[in-house]
Design a protein around this motif. Structure first.
Motif, PDB file in Angstrom:
ATOM      1  N   LEU A   1       0.977  -1.277   0.070  1.00 51.94           N
ATOM      2  CA  LEU A   1       0.084   0.014  -0.111  1.00 51.94           C
ATOM      3  C   LEU A   1       0.928   1.308  -0.002  1.00 51.94           C
ATOM      4  O   LEU A   1       0.674   2.284  -0.877  1.00 51.94           O
ATOM      5  CB  LEU A   1      -0.865  -0.033   1.095  1.00 51.94           C
ATOM      6  N   ALA A   2       1.935   1.241   0.637  1.00 54.40           N
ATOM      7  CA  ALA A   2       2.831   2.473   0.647  1.00 54.40           C
ATOM      8  C   ALA A   2       3.414   2.753  -0.557  1.00 54.40           C
ATOM      9  O   ALA A   2       3.518   3.738  -1.174  1.00 54.40           O
ATOM     10  CB  ALA A   2       4.088   1.911   1.722  1.00 54.40           C
ATOM     11  N   SER A   3       3.753   1.376  -1.474  1.00 51.69           N
ATOM     12  CA  SER A   3       4.312   1.702  -2.724  1.00 51.69           C
ATOM     13  C   SER A   3       3.150   2.318  -3.724  1.00 51.69           C
ATOM     14  O   SER A   3       3.424   3.155  -4.413  1.00 51.69           O
ATOM     15  CB  SER A   3       4.589   0.210  -3.104  1.00 51.69           C
ATOM     16  N   LEU A   4       1.994   1.705  -3.458  1.00 52.77           N
ATOM     17  CA  LEU A   4       0.702   2.376  -4.340  1.00 52.77           C
ATOM     18  C   LEU A   4       0.594   3.803  -3.918  1.00 52.77           C
ATOM     19  O   LEU A   4       0.505   4.530  -5.083  1.00 52.77           O
ATOM     20  CB  LEU A   4      -0.333   1.637  -4.037  1.00 52.77           C
ATOM     21  N   ARG A   5       0.820   4.389  -2.947  1.00 55.50           N
ATOM     22  CA  ARG A   5       0.731   5.777  -2.507  1.00 55.50           C
ATOM     23  C   ARG A   5       1.963   6.400  -3.127  1.00 55.50           C
ATOM     24  O   ARG A   5       1.716   7.565  -3.812  1.00 55.50           O
ATOM     25  CB  ARG A   5       0.801   6.003  -1.116  1.00 55.50           C
ATOM     26  N   ALA A   6       3.236   5.907  -3.219  1.00 51.31           N
ATOM     27  CA  ALA A   6       4.306   6.619  -3.594  1.00 51.31           C
ATOM     28  C   ALA A   6       4.157   6.658  -5.376  1.00 51.31           C
ATOM     29  O   ALA A   6       4.420   7.609  -5.820  1.00 51.31           O
ATOM     30  CB  ALA A   6       5.475   5.726  -3.574  1.00 51.31           C
ATOM     31  N   ALA A   7       3.480   5.564  -5.842  1.00 50.08           N
ATOM     32  CA  ALA A   7       3.430   5.532  -7.330  1.00 50.08           C
ATOM     33  C   ALA A   7       2.219   6.611  -7.704  1.00 50.08           C
ATOM     34  O   ALA A   7       2.378   7.288  -8.846  1.00 50.08           O
ATOM     35  CB  ALA A   7       2.974   4.154  -7.930  1.00 50.08           C
ATOM     36  N   ASP A   8       1.214   6.770  -6.964  1.00 46.86           N
ATOM     37  CA  ASP A   8       0.094   7.565  -7.258  1.00 46.86           C
ATOM     38  C   ASP A   8       0.398   8.907  -7.186  1.00 46.86           C
ATOM     39  O   ASP A   8       0.118   9.953  -7.798  1.00 46.86           O
ATOM     40  CB  ASP A   8      -1.069   7.078  -6.351  1.00 46.86           C
ATOM     41  N   GLU A   9       1.297   9.234  -5.936  1.00 39.32           N
ATOM     42  CA  GLU A   9       1.649  10.704  -5.842  1.00 39.32           C
ATOM     43  C   GLU A   9       2.631  11.006  -7.024  1.00 39.32           C
ATOM     44  O   GLU A   9       2.499  12.198  -7.228  1.00 39.32           O
ATOM     45  CB  GLU A   9       2.563  10.722  -4.635  1.00 39.32           C
ATOM     46  N   ARG A  10       3.235  10.270  -7.756  1.00 39.15           N
ATOM     47  CA  ARG A  10       4.087  10.594  -8.934  1.00 39.15           C
ATOM     48  C   ARG A  10       3.571  10.346 -10.283  1.00 39.15           C
ATOM     49  O   ARG A  10       3.973  10.450 -11.192  1.00 39.15           O
ATOM     50  CB  ARG A  10       5.378   9.743  -8.739  1.00 39.15           C
ATOM     51  N   GLY A  11       2.183  10.287 -10.190  1.00 35.14           N
ATOM     52  CA  GLY A  11       1.216  10.226 -11.467  1.00 35.14           C
ATOM     53  C   GLY A  11       1.124   9.105 -12.322  1.00 35.14           C
ATOM     54  O   GLY A  11       0.659   9.026 -13.264  1.00 35.14           O
ATOM     55  N   ALA A  12       1.703   8.015 -11.681  1.00 41.96           N
ATOM     56  CA  ALA A  12       1.449   6.553 -12.257  1.00 41.96           C
ATOM     57  C   ALA A  12      -0.105   6.117 -12.273  1.00 41.96           C
ATOM     58  O   ALA A  12      -0.554   6.542 -11.520  1.00 41.96           O
ATOM     59  CB  ALA A  12       2.505   5.574 -11.772  1.00 41.96           C
ATOM     60  N   ARG A  13      -0.350   5.279 -13.346  1.00 38.61           N
ATOM     61  CA  ARG A  13      -1.539   4.732 -13.130  1.00 38.61           C
ATOM     62  C   ARG A  13      -1.716   3.337 -12.442  1.00 38.61           C
ATOM     63  O   ARG A  13      -0.500   2.694 -12.327  1.00 38.61           O
ATOM     64  CB  ARG A  13      -2.134   4.227 -14.665  1.00 38.61           C
ATOM     65  N   THR A  14      -2.460   2.778 -11.449  1.00 41.10           N
ATOM     66  CA  THR A  14      -2.426   2.045 -10.580  1.00 41.10           C
ATOM     67  C   THR A  14      -3.373   0.894 -10.924  1.00 41.10           C
ATOM     68  O   THR A  14      -4.579   1.397 -11.024  1.00 41.10           O
ATOM     69  CB  THR A  14      -2.244   2.482  -9.143  1.00 41.10           C
ATOM     70  N   LEU A  15      -3.223  -0.326 -10.617  1.00 41.30           N
ATOM     71  CA  LEU A  15      -4.052  -1.332 -10.708  1.00 41.30           C
ATOM     72  C   LEU A  15      -3.804  -2.620  -9.699  1.00 41.30           C
ATOM     73  O   LEU A  15      -2.689  -2.813  -9.376  1.00 41.30           O
ATOM     74  CB  LEU A  15      -3.971  -2.035 -12.071  1.00 41.30           C
ATOM     75  N   ALA A  16      -4.774  -2.895  -8.840  1.00 34.20           N
ATOM     76  CA  ALA A  16      -4.484  -3.918  -7.832  1.00 34.20           C
ATOM     77  C   ALA A  16      -5.083  -5.302  -8.449  1.00 34.20           C
ATOM     78  O   ALA A  16      -6.139  -5.418  -9.039  1.00 34.20           O
ATOM     79  CB  ALA A  16      -5.298  -3.680  -6.409  1.00 34.20           C
ATOM     80  N   VAL A  17      -4.381  -6.257  -8.036  1.00 31.76           N
ATOM     81  CA  VAL A  17      -4.560  -7.632  -8.396  1.00 31.76           C
ATOM     82  C   VAL A  17      -4.907  -8.242  -7.169  1.00 31.76           C
ATOM     83  O   VAL A  17      -3.653  -8.609  -6.220  1.00 31.76           O
ATOM     84  CB  VAL A  17      -3.783  -8.391  -9.227  1.00 31.76           C
ATOM     85  N   THR A  18      -6.035  -8.515  -6.454  1.00 30.46           N
ATOM     86  CA  THR A  18      -6.149  -8.902  -5.051  1.00 30.46           C
ATOM     87  C   THR A  18      -7.278  -9.937  -5.160  1.00 30.46           C
ATOM     88  O   THR A  18      -8.213 -10.130  -6.081  1.00 30.46           O
ATOM     89  CB  THR A  18      -6.519  -7.534  -4.034  1.00 30.46           C
TER      90      THR A  18
END
Length: 606
Positions: free
Chosen positions: A356-373
């Motif tokens: 989740l911390a990785s996702l926040r870092a990616a989101d803050e820097r403008g990347a598109r995010t996708l969860a496989v869960t």
């Protein structure tokens, strides 16, 4: 990590047995110690014990409290050793407030010192204990219970899920900030828990709380507000899990049950996602969804990391720039991203703190995010731009099994959708790969029915070390095989890329270090050469390969066959054999297979 359970029932009910059952259902989240608390008009009765739930149950049989409202906790130690004193629930000086907590209060030292200076006495080494003392002070200042709870929460720094009861109050108060918490809705009862299996036998109506939510629960209602007291609406969802999914159903261990559930889990994972015409149909992601993606980054931890490596191999073969990062490393040292970078979080629970911390870092820097869960209402699923679910059903054993197989199957389909969108072309052997995936449920069942691992396990327990090697998709399978082995046998095990053996690990190979070699089809002749290298040094070699690999079978000391299939599917089948190896060796050694020491299922602290 750690499991919270709570129940508010009608006044004529005693919830202690319900709390105990909820704790048993959450033992995969922690099992160092456990406890329950129920309030009466003047104090809160707390019973807690070091050790597993059985120790608590034995004590409750003798001195069981009685109450229609209560909270419970099973602990995975972070602050303080697993002792009676450090077990939850924790109370204030007057036993008026009791709290259970999952997460870490990062500023607890500062808060504890403040409270001690004002005369508060602490009886544990935990960070949690500051919470009831803070609430107690605010109650002494004339605040309402709700106001005191909010005021205490505002002082806390870090990630947490909290549930609280107070003497003279028939409600449960709870809050979430970064750690999972759900509400179960039943006729005349309400539940609060870290995870749905806690109360699944009672209700499948679930409300997923979000960060910043505060909830007051009574038997007939739950009222959710934000930290400022403003009402918040959260949808009630029906989970598609069945109560028996969280039971052993005649198996000696949850892990063995879940290994045998893989055919059904894989059936759900691919159902409706492969068309009759031989194409891929991901309803959430029609063709063209990823046409603007330039590169892919996968972030994951543990078993999910190995599943991510599996799909990276396939994307790389298709010419798609792809990297895999450990969630804990990506969060602190993020990779370069652009708005066309797709960051895929692979997480069984959807609550893994590092991911989740990785996702926040990616989101803050403008990347598109996708969860496989695996969990529909999880933090990852709600945080990401998109989500794809593996449909494995609840997994109770700490060592992941059916979720790895389902992750690989779903990621394979997702990877091909991404590759087709980026390259404009399907893979040359798409039809064969899809046939291999469609056959996985029956092929896995064949492995389970025919495996001879149980007799093999007696030969390879209590050795100096156990090495696992493979190439291509067989490499992450080797890593996963070694992880399972060390997790539940406590024996030394390491996984390597087969070619890396002669770059160092070969120095550790002796006649007392069996080598498990995974063959998936491509470059098998090279892996066979590595097998002969270790055999020349006296090490026994165990091969997991197609039943038609006669050349391999003739060379190795032990042969574990799998049905002949496409390489992508072969890795999943080989992994099932290695799961069985780990399970049977651990069983022979008398290990706590479902609750391996020092480990917990959902790692919700960084």
């Amino acid at each position: 990590m750690c499991g919270i359970t709570a129940c508010a029932a009608p006044a004529d009910e005693n919830v202690v047995d319900t709390l105990l059952g909820g704790l048993r259902n959450l033992e995969y989240r922690g099992y160092d110690s456990s406890g329950v608390a129920t309030p009466d008009s003047e104090t809160v009765s707390v019973i807690k014990r070091e050790g597993g739930i059985d120790e608590l149950a034995d004590t409750l049989d003798v001195v069981g409290p009685d109450g229609a409202v209560g909270i419970g906790h099973t602990r995975w130690s972070t602050h303080g050793a697993p002792t009676d004193a450090n077990a939850h629930p924790h109370t204030d000086c007057d036993n008026r407030v009791a709290v259970v907590h999952n997460g870490i209060v990062e500023n607890y030292t500062e808060l504890r010192d403040e409270l001690r200076a004002r005369g508060h006495v602490f009886t544990s080494e935990t960070d949690t204990e500051v919470i009831p003392h803070l609430v107690s002070e605010h109650l002494d200042d004339g605040m309402t219970v709700d106001g005191a709870f909010r005021a205490a929460i505002e002082r806390l720094e870090g990630r947490f899920a909290i549930a609280m009861v107070v003497a003279g109050d028939d409600a449960i108060y709870a809050a979430r900030n970064g750690s999972p918490l759900v509400v179960g809705v039943d006729d005349g009862r309400r539940f609060i828990a870290s995870d749905v299996p806690s109360f699944l036998e009672h209700t499948d109506d679930v409300v997923y709380l979000e960060d910043g939510d505060v909830v007051r629960v009574t038997p007939d209602e739950h009222v959710i507000t934000d930290l400022d007291g403003r009402p918040v609406e959260r949808e009630t969802k029906v989970v598609d899990w069945q109560p028996e999914d969280a039971e052993r159903n005649g198996f000696d261990h949850y892990m063995l049950k879940e290994i045998h559930e893989q055919p059904a889990a894989l059936e759900r994972a691919i159902n409706g996602r492969i068309t009759a015409e031989g194409g891929i149909d991901l309803e959430e992601f029609p063709p063209g969804t990823f046409s603007d993606v330039t590169d892919v980054q996968l972030v994951a931890c543990g078993t999910s990391y190995h599943a991510a490596l599996y799909v990276r191999q396939q994307l790389a073969e298709r010419g798609v720039p792809t990297q895999v990062f450990s969630g804990g490393e990506y969060a602190t040292t993020p990779a370069p991203v652009t708005e066309n970078t797709l960051v895929i979080a692979v997480t069984q629970s959807g609550e893994t703190a590092d991911t989740l911390a990785s996702l926040r870092a990616a989101d803050e820097r403008g990347a598109r995010t996708l969860a496989v869960t695996n969990v529909v209402g999880s933090s990852a699923a709600r945080f990401c731009d998109d989500a794809l679910f593996i449909r494995a059903g609840p997994e109770i054993g700490v060592a992941a099994t059916k979720t790895f197989s389902s992750q690989v199957a779903v990621l394979t389909l997702l990877g091909e959708r991404i590759a087709q969108d980026i390259t404009g072309e399907p893979r040359e052997d798409l039809a064969a790969m899809l046939r291999g995936l469609e056959r996985l449920p029956s092929d896995v069942q064949h492995v389970l029915d025919q495996s001879s691992v149980e007799s093999l396990a007696t030969k390879y327990r209590e050795r100096d070390g156990h090495f696992f090697i493979g190439r291509g998709v067989a490499y992450p399978v080797a890593l996963e095989g070694a992880l399972k082995f060390k997790e539940i046998t406590y024996e030394h095990a390491e996984g390597f890329a087969a070619a890396e053996l002669k770059h160092g690990p070969l120095a550790l190979v002796t006649p007392d270090t069996p080598v498990f070699a995974v063959f998936s089809g491509p470059h098998d002749e090279k892996t066979l050469g590595n097998v002969e290298e270790v055999q020349s040094r006296g090490a026994p070699a165990v091969a997991i390969a197609s039943e038609e690999s006669t050349e391999v079978a003739e060379v190795v000391d032990e042969f574990l066959p799998i049905p002949d299939t496409h390489p992508v599917a072969a890795g999943v089948l080989a992994n099932v054999q290695l799961q069985l190896v780990s399970y049977h060796v651990a069983d022979l050694l008398g290990r706590a297979i479902d609750k391996p020491r020092n480990l917990a299922k959902s790692v919700t602290v960084e």
